[in-house]
Design an enzyme around this catalytic site. Structure first.
Site, PDB file in Angstrom:
ATOM      1  N   HIS A   1      35.160  28.054  56.036  1.00 56.38           N
ATOM      2  CA  HIS A   1      34.858  27.646  57.319  1.00 56.38           C
ATOM      3  C   HIS A   1      35.691  26.554  58.202  1.00 56.38           C
ATOM      4  O   HIS A   1      35.437  25.511  58.899  1.00 56.38           O
ATOM      5  CB  HIS A   1      33.407  27.050  57.517  1.00 56.38           C
ATOM      6  CG  HIS A   1      32.409  27.835  56.992  1.00 56.38           C
ATOM      7  ND1 HIS A   1      31.697  28.925  57.811  1.00 56.38           N
ATOM      8  CD2 HIS A   1      31.854  28.152  55.583  1.00 56.38           C
ATOM      9  CE1 HIS A   1      30.973  29.671  56.932  1.00 56.38           C
ATOM     10  NE2 HIS A   1      30.975  29.275  55.812  1.00 56.38           N
TER      11      HIS A   1
ATOM     12  N   SER B   1      60.238  22.043  72.251  1.00 52.69           N
ATOM     13  CA  SER B   1      59.505  21.733  73.723  1.00 52.69           C
ATOM     14  C   SER B   1      60.570  21.383  74.708  1.00 52.69           C
ATOM     15  O   SER B   1      61.469  20.711  74.499  1.00 52.69           O
ATOM     16  CB  SER B   1      58.469  20.576  73.470  1.00 52.69           C
ATOM     17  OG  SER B   1      57.921  20.189  74.853  1.00 52.69           O
TER      18      SER B   1
END
Length: 435
Positions: free
Chosen positions: A144, A265
């Site tokens: 999870h 970026s």
């Protein structure tokens, strides 16, 4: 398919010149069989081969003819007649367009499968090397998305190796299922052509005889082929997603190789983004997108319609070219993957020993505590640690109720990291074999 995500060897399978070459070979092999049966002159079959075997088909000319005839196979046969001459009248005797189209498509898919199987072999080779490299590198297992119990990074790669081994087996079977030939004529009854022609063409093209066709090769075969590609693509995405999670700044247990001069970026010079594995996620989605039309293509009207044709003209090249690119990219990612064992250990220790809670639970039950009581004792000491209030082992040693069952030494023994890895060798032997 677009050049950005294409590799030349796979692309060449789907080029018009390759397709027309295969069409010619199907027609020429059929002519050979017809000649042996005495249906057409043997000299005619020889001339067909001699005139067109090494021909470069004029794609523009074929397209020009098709604009008038509105029929691609007729356009090709008309151009072939321009190359072969009068003996071209013996080409395509008793055959229908689907005999050529379907047999050709299955040749192309078989060749594509061979490349994809080789691609998976590259992925497997990369995974095996890195798995053994990090066979005993401790890291945290998560369920999870939450810390669970320790594993090794080698096991994570071994999981992927086993999955891609299954992918290879499925693709091998899908290739076998798709590699059939149909030269059965209109509505598949062999009324105008002898079944022995089909047998000859199938053998010459490296295919099996389709037991029964209805003018088209049954599309359940193609549905299984493209469904298999979709499953392989899902395996690609599963591994890519694991790497993306591991590269997150807060985790940083592994990351894609960042080359000299690479930019992450346009705005932020510090960025090192998982662009390759994100790309693999998108490419995998595109491969799976073709599974639904492949399933829907199974349903055709009566003995034949062409509702499947337009979809297959796109999905054949797109799915195979895209998956070919994705598998090769994945192999490269694994080969160059940057792995950070120190960060793995840091994350493993982050919860102050809580990852050993199950061992404490079992130890308490073995000393006489009920499972319910043992669970409560472990959990009540775990929750403060979860909130950052102390160390798990220290709290357990101070808990009088825990001490009724376990001594300090016995508590300490439950925090042995190596305990979790005692069967790694067994798992590796199951996955990789005795070697």
């Amino acid at each position: 398919m677009i050049p950005r995500y294409s590799r030349p060897e796979m692309v060449s399978i789907w080029e018009p010149q390759t397709r027309f070459k295969i069409w010619f070979e199907i027609e020429a092999h059929a002519a050979d069989a017809l000649a042996e049966l005495g249906t057409i002159p043997k000299d005619a079959a020889k001339t067909i081969w001699a005139k067109a075997k090494d021909a470069t088909f004029n794609v523009e000319r074929i397209d020009e003819i098709e604009r008038e005839t509105k029929h691609d196979v007729i356009a090709f046969l008309t151009h072939l007649a321009e190359i072969v001459g009068p003996e071209a009248r013996f080409v395509h005797q008793g055959m229908t367009s689907s005999d050529v189209l379907d047999t050709c498509l299955n040749v192309q898919l078989s060749r594509a499968a061979d490349i994809l199987i080789a691609d998976i072999d590259k992925v497997l080779a990369a995974l095996k090397i890195r798995a053994f490299e990090h066979k005993m590198t401790p890291t945290i297992g998560r369920s999870h998305g939450i810390h669970a119990e320790p594993v090794t990074f080698g096991l994570k790669l071994a999981y992927a190796y086993a999955e891609f081994t299954r992918a290879r087996e499925r693709l091998f079977l899908a290739r076998k299922e798709i590699a059939t030939c149909a030269i059965s004529g209109a509505v598949g009854t062999f009324a105008q052509i002898d079944p022995r022609v089909e047998e000859h063409v199938a053998k010459a093209m490296g295919l099996a005889v389709e037991p029964i066709s209805t003018q088209v090769i049954p599309r359940d075969r193609h549905a299984m082929f493209f469904a298999t590609l979709g499953v392989v693509a899902s395996s690609v995405e599963r591994l890519a997603t694991e790497i993306r999670h591991m590269q997150r700044t807060e985790v940083l247990e592994a990351e894609e190789f960042f080359s000299e001069g690479q930019k992450g970026s346009s705005a932020m010079p510090h960025k090192r983004n998982p662009v390759l594995t994100e790309n693999l996620t998108g490419l995998s989605r595109m491969v799976r997108a073709y599974v639904t039309p492949a399933l829907e293509n199974v349903v055709l009207w009566h003995e034949r319609d062409i509702s499947h044709s337009s979809a297959e003209r796109m999905m054949g090249p797109d799915a195979t070219v895209t998956l070919d690119f994705a598998l090769n990219r994945l192999a490269g990612v694994i080969e160059k993957l940057l792995v950070y064992p120190a960060n793995m250990q840091k994350n493993l220790d982050r919860l102050g020993g809580l990852v050993h809670s199950q061992r404490l639970l079992i130890a308490l039950t073995q000393k006489g505590a009920s499972r319910e009581d043992a669970y409560k004792l472990v959990q009540r000491n775990a929750m403060p640690v979860w909130r950052g209030e102390g160390d798990f082992q220290s709290l357990l040693k101070k808990d009088a109720d825990v001490k009724k069952y376990l001594s300090d030494k016995e508590i300490e023994e439950q925090f042995d990291l190596a305990y979790h890895f005692k069967h790694v060798d067994t798992i590796f032997k199951r996955v990789f074999g005795a070697s």
